[in-house]
Design an enzyme around this catalytic site. Sequence first.
Site, short mmCIF file in Angstrom:
data_model
loop_
_atom_site.label_atom_id
_atom_site.label_comp_id
_atom_site.label_asym_id
_atom_site.label_seq_id
_atom_site.Cartn_x
_atom_site.Cartn_y
_atom_site.Cartn_z
N CYS A 51 0.84 -1.20 0.00
CA CYS A 51 0.00 0.00 0.00
C CYS A 51 0.88 1.26 0.00
O CYS A 51 1.49 1.57 -1.00
CB CYS A 51 -0.97 -0.05 1.18
SG CYS A 51 -2.36 1.07 1.02
N HIS A 82 -3.49 -5.78 1.06
CA HIS A 82 -2.78 -6.00 2.32
C HIS A 82 -2.76 -7.49 2.68
O HIS A 82 -3.67 -7.97 3.36
CB HIS A 82 -3.50 -5.25 3.45
CG HIS A 82 -3.31 -3.78 3.41
ND1 HIS A 82 -2.31 -3.14 4.09
CD2 HIS A 82 -4.00 -2.80 2.78
CE1 HIS A 82 -2.38 -1.83 3.89
NE2 HIS A 82 -3.41 -1.59 3.09
N GLU A 96 -1.01 -8.87 4.89
CA GLU A 96 -0.84 -9.05 6.34
C GLU A 96 -2.17 -8.98 7.08
O GLU A 96 -2.28 -9.40 8.23
CB GLU A 96 0.15 -8.00 6.89
CG GLU A 96 -0.40 -6.61 7.13
CD GLU A 96 -0.58 -5.78 5.86
OE1 GLU A 96 -0.49 -6.33 4.75
OE2 GLU A 96 -0.82 -4.56 6.00
#
Lengths: 82, 226
Positions: free
Chosen positions: B85, B202, B204
Amino acid sequence: MQARVYVTLKPGVLDPQGNAVRGSLEALGFSKVQDVRLGKYLEIELAETDPMAARASVEEMCRRLLVNPVVESFRVDVPGTP
Amino acid sequence: MVGIVVFPGANCDHDAYHAVAHVLGASARFVWHKETSLSGATHVILPGGFSYGDYLRCGALARFSPVMGEVRRFADAGGPVLGICNGFQILCEAGLLPGVLGRNEGLRFVCADTFVRVESADSAATRGLSPGTVLRLPIAHAEGRYQRGPGGLDGDGATGRTLLRYCDEAGETTRAANPNGAEGNVAGVANRAGNVVGLMPHPERASEAVLGNVDGRRILEAFLRC
């Protein structure tokens, strides 16, 4: 002396912010607005007396930080330079 | 050891640390942006957030943080670097990845799950994933509209490589599946060598069953295998 820098999106690069502003102007009744391009304007104060040196320095700033050459172009105004 | 670079305004640094260290069991360490050493990191992650408040342009100021010189040397030497990002935006501004990320076409900050299709397994974050694999990954950004710049994506491979494209659940890269107007539905790219990767989604945030999605693990595991 003061340098003025105008950063604009290159022709053809989509400008969602400009489009949104155009839409709002139309909603306000400004029916003749055909296009809006939104850019940046910077005033840079320089401890420099040589206009040409000031211009060269600001152009270097544009290339290294102020402008992303992939999508933006710029114009620099320094009093006393072409 | 995974070095997770912390810029002022980063807000996904702890998410990245949690996914790498607690979920995947790798060693990790935060690297403050003013450090001039990566302290022997074998992998580097530039996490998401709003470094320097997104002032001037997203990522434009972060690229001059002292640590970025070391990140550049690490990348030039072939070390695996993953920008997520805002990290992707920083890598583009630093010239480590081609292109730039502009404001979303739809005037909105988009926080949503997207489907992305793996286009190339030839990168530090997609190695081992078959092209055509569809993953569900969350995005959260206002400026994620990827533009390659002069020449567009026609020269893909010359300056970089498309890794992920937004698609529908069946893997079709339709206009409707494009959340931000990105050129060619591009959601992630790598540099020519494949060791530097930038992703708008994302991974994660999608690495644990308790979060309802583990697709992101496949990206992070591929990265950690490098």
